[in-house]
Scaffold this motif. Structure first.
Motif, PDB file in Angstrom:
ATOM      1  N   ASP A 125      23.205   5.413 -47.847  1.00 20.45           N
ATOM      2  CA  ASP A 125      24.360   5.883 -47.069  1.00 20.45           C
ATOM      3  C   ASP A 125      24.968   4.846 -46.137  1.00 20.45           C
ATOM      4  O   ASP A 125      25.755   5.197 -45.252  1.00 20.45           O
ATOM      5  CB  ASP A 125      23.966   7.121 -46.254  1.00 20.45           C
ATOM      6  CG  ASP A 125      22.822   6.845 -45.272  1.00 20.45           C
ATOM      7  OD1 ASP A 125      22.178   5.776 -45.384  1.00 20.45           O
ATOM      8  OD2 ASP A 125      22.570   7.704 -44.405  1.00 20.45           O
ATOM      9  N   ILE A 132      32.562  10.241 -54.101  1.00 20.10           N
ATOM     10  CA  ILE A 132      31.502  10.058 -53.110  1.00 20.10           C
ATOM     11  C   ILE A 132      31.129  11.450 -52.609  1.00 20.10           C
ATOM     12  O   ILE A 132      31.924  12.127 -51.953  1.00 20.10           O
ATOM     13  CB  ILE A 132      31.962   9.145 -51.965  1.00 20.10           C
ATOM     14  CG1 ILE A 132      32.325   7.761 -52.535  1.00 20.10           C
ATOM     15  CG2 ILE A 132      30.884   9.021 -50.899  1.00 20.10           C
ATOM     16  CD1 ILE A 132      32.874   6.798 -51.504  1.00 20.10           C
ATOM     17  N   THR A 133      29.905  11.875 -52.946  1.00 15.47           N
ATOM     18  CA  THR A 133      29.560  13.285 -52.873  1.00 15.47           C
ATOM     19  C   THR A 133      28.483  13.568 -51.833  1.00 15.47           C
ATOM     20  O   THR A 133      27.525  12.803 -51.688  1.00 15.47           O
ATOM     21  CB  THR A 133      29.093  13.773 -54.263  1.00 15.47           C
ATOM     22  OG1 THR A 133      30.113  13.484 -55.217  1.00 15.47           O
ATOM     23  CG2 THR A 133      28.831  15.261 -54.263  1.00 15.47           C
ATOM     24  N   ARG A 134      28.640  14.685 -51.173  1.00 15.75           N
ATOM     25  CA  ARG A 134      27.708  15.100 -50.126  1.00 15.75           C
ATOM     26  C   ARG A 134      26.438  15.705 -50.717  1.00 15.75           C
ATOM     27  O   ARG A 134      26.493  16.540 -51.624  1.00 15.75           O
ATOM     28  CB  ARG A 134      28.395  16.120 -49.227  1.00 15.75           C
ATOM     29  CG  ARG A 134      27.641  16.454 -47.950  1.00 15.75           C
ATOM     30  CD  ARG A 134      28.385  17.511 -47.162  1.00 15.75           C
ATOM     31  NE  ARG A 134      27.705  17.795 -45.900  1.00 15.75           N
ATOM     32  CZ  ARG A 134      27.827  18.940 -45.238  1.00 15.75           C
ATOM     33  NH1 ARG A 134      28.623  19.889 -45.715  1.00 15.75           N
ATOM     34  NH2 ARG A 134      27.170  19.124 -44.120  1.00 15.75           N
ATOM     35  N   THR A 185      24.041  15.679 -45.990  1.00 21.10           N
ATOM     36  CA  THR A 185      24.786  14.508 -45.546  1.00 21.10           C
ATOM     37  C   THR A 185      25.886  14.926 -44.575  1.00 21.10           C
ATOM     38  O   THR A 185      26.676  15.832 -44.890  1.00 21.10           O
ATOM     39  CB  THR A 185      25.442  13.796 -46.735  1.00 21.10           C
ATOM     40  OG1 THR A 185      24.498  13.695 -47.789  1.00 21.10           O
ATOM     41  CG2 THR A 185      25.936  12.417 -46.348  1.00 21.10           C
ATOM     42  N   ILE A 206      30.352  10.867 -45.207  1.00 20.95           N
ATOM     43  CA  ILE A 206      31.119  10.841 -46.460  1.00 20.95           C
ATOM     44  C   ILE A 206      32.507  10.258 -46.223  1.00 20.95           C
ATOM     45  O   ILE A 206      32.966   9.380 -46.968  1.00 20.95           O
ATOM     46  CB  ILE A 206      31.238  12.258 -47.060  1.00 20.95           C
ATOM     47  CG1 ILE A 206      29.856  12.816 -47.413  1.00 20.95           C
ATOM     48  CG2 ILE A 206      32.146  12.253 -48.286  1.00 20.95           C
ATOM     49  CD1 ILE A 206      29.108  12.031 -48.470  1.00 20.95           C
ATOM     50  N   ALA A 210      36.260  12.500 -51.979  1.00 25.04           N
ATOM     51  CA  ALA A 210      35.113  13.070 -51.295  1.00 25.04           C
ATOM     52  C   ALA A 210      34.714  14.356 -52.010  1.00 25.04           C
ATOM     53  O   ALA A 210      35.559  15.192 -52.331  1.00 25.04           O
ATOM     54  CB  ALA A 210      35.448  13.367 -49.839  1.00 25.04           C
ATOM     55  N   VAL A 233      32.536  18.565 -49.714  1.00 25.23           N
ATOM     56  CA  VAL A 233      32.813  18.609 -48.278  1.00 25.23           C
ATOM     57  C   VAL A 233      33.698  19.808 -47.933  1.00 25.23           C
ATOM     58  O   VAL A 233      33.967  20.020 -46.755  1.00 25.23           O
ATOM     59  CB  VAL A 233      33.481  17.310 -47.792  1.00 25.23           C
ATOM     60  CG1 VAL A 233      32.529  16.146 -47.947  1.00 25.23           C
ATOM     61  CG2 VAL A 233      34.783  17.035 -48.535  1.00 25.23           C
TER      62      VAL A 233
END
Length: 282
Positions: free
Chosen positions: A216, A243-245, A258, A263, A279, A282
């Motif tokens: 991260d 870009i993934t949580r 996260t 993110i 993203a 989220v």
């Protein structure tokens, strides 16, 4: 006994036994996909769920999965069909569907917005023969074919399927050897080589799941996105990055989800090099 050449493991499989992935076996001295046509999951999904943001957005796609996987992600969201005990029990329980049956089902769903087939859920490439045969028939019938994969496969496997695949989402799970080796029991170089070649053959989008304390940092994301930007230059194609949580799952429940702020920070870092950064979760 024979050697499986699907991925870096090169499993030496005894007659009647299965390799590390739980889906390939040795029969009469030959390696075959024991999970060929054995489906555990079948659903009509929005294409964005794969995730693919820039391949026929707004459409639906018939998504199918089997069982088994050649990685050991402790946070696996599909563990029940990938590498848990339950997943390996599926070899005696999963129903068989022929490529023709799958394609006919996909065609019947066209009025509901279906554009084709997505091979997903577990790791599809450990049963690449079924992908090759089904996607070939699908393409002959005017359908699109999508692959969602961890990219842990040889270029020989990619060559077998690439004539029939229109789009991929490849998990680029991190950008360090240590993460792949110690956290996933994987091979970072094989994934990079797979992606490098895949972008030459079809539309490719990448996904990185951000796990607190593991992958991260802005520095790692800067290295990752810089590398992806070099692939764009060589292939003359735009490569979207998701870009993934992360949320706690399976055997990795000690970490918190996260932070959304992490993110969004990493999205901005990636945008220094890439035009299309999304993203997720989220």
């Amino acid at each position: 006994m024979a050697v499986c050449d699907v991925c870096f493991r090169q499993c030496n499989i005894k007659e009647g036994q299965t390799g590390f992935c739980g889906a390939r076996t040795c029969r009469d001295g030959q390696i075959i996909a024991e999970n060929y046509g054995r489906l555990t999951s079948l659903a009509l999904d929005p294409i964005e769920k794969k995730p693919l943001k820039m391949f026929f957005p707004g459409s639906m796609i018939l998504s199918l999965g089997s069982y088994g996987c050649n990685l050991r992600c402790p946070f696996c969201q599909n563990s029940s069909i990938s590498w848990s005990k339950k997943a390996f029990d599926y070899k005696d329980k999963a129903d068989y569907y022929s490529p023709k049956e799958i394609v006919n089902t996909a065609l019947k769903l066209r009025p509901q917005g279906n554009i084709g087939l997505a091979f997903t859920y577990n790791e599809p490439l450990i049963g690449y023969e079924f992908i090759r045969d089904t996607a070939k028939l699908s393409k002959q019938n005017g359908l699109k074919n999508v692959l969602v994969t961890n990219g842990t496969a040889t270029l020989k496997v990619l060559k077998e399927i690439s004539p029939y695949i229109d789009a991929m989402n490849v998990d680029l799970k991190a950008f360090t050897n240590d993460f792949y080796k110690d956290f996933l029991q994987g091979d970072f170089k094989m994934v990079k080589d797979f992606i490098t070649q895949a972008v030459q053959t079809c539309h490719v989008e990448l996904t990185t799941l951000i796990i607190p304390g593991q992958n991260d940092t802005p520095e790692e994301m800067r290295e990752l996105s810089t590398w992806v930007s070099t692939l764009q230059t060589k292939s003359n194609k735009k490569i979207p990055l998701h870009i993934t949580r992360f949320f706690p799952a399976f055997n990795y429940t000690t970490s918190e989800p996260t932070p959304v702020s992490t993110i969004m920070t990493l999205v901005e870092v990636a945008k220094e090099k890439l035009e299309y950064v999304f993203a997720g979760n989220v």
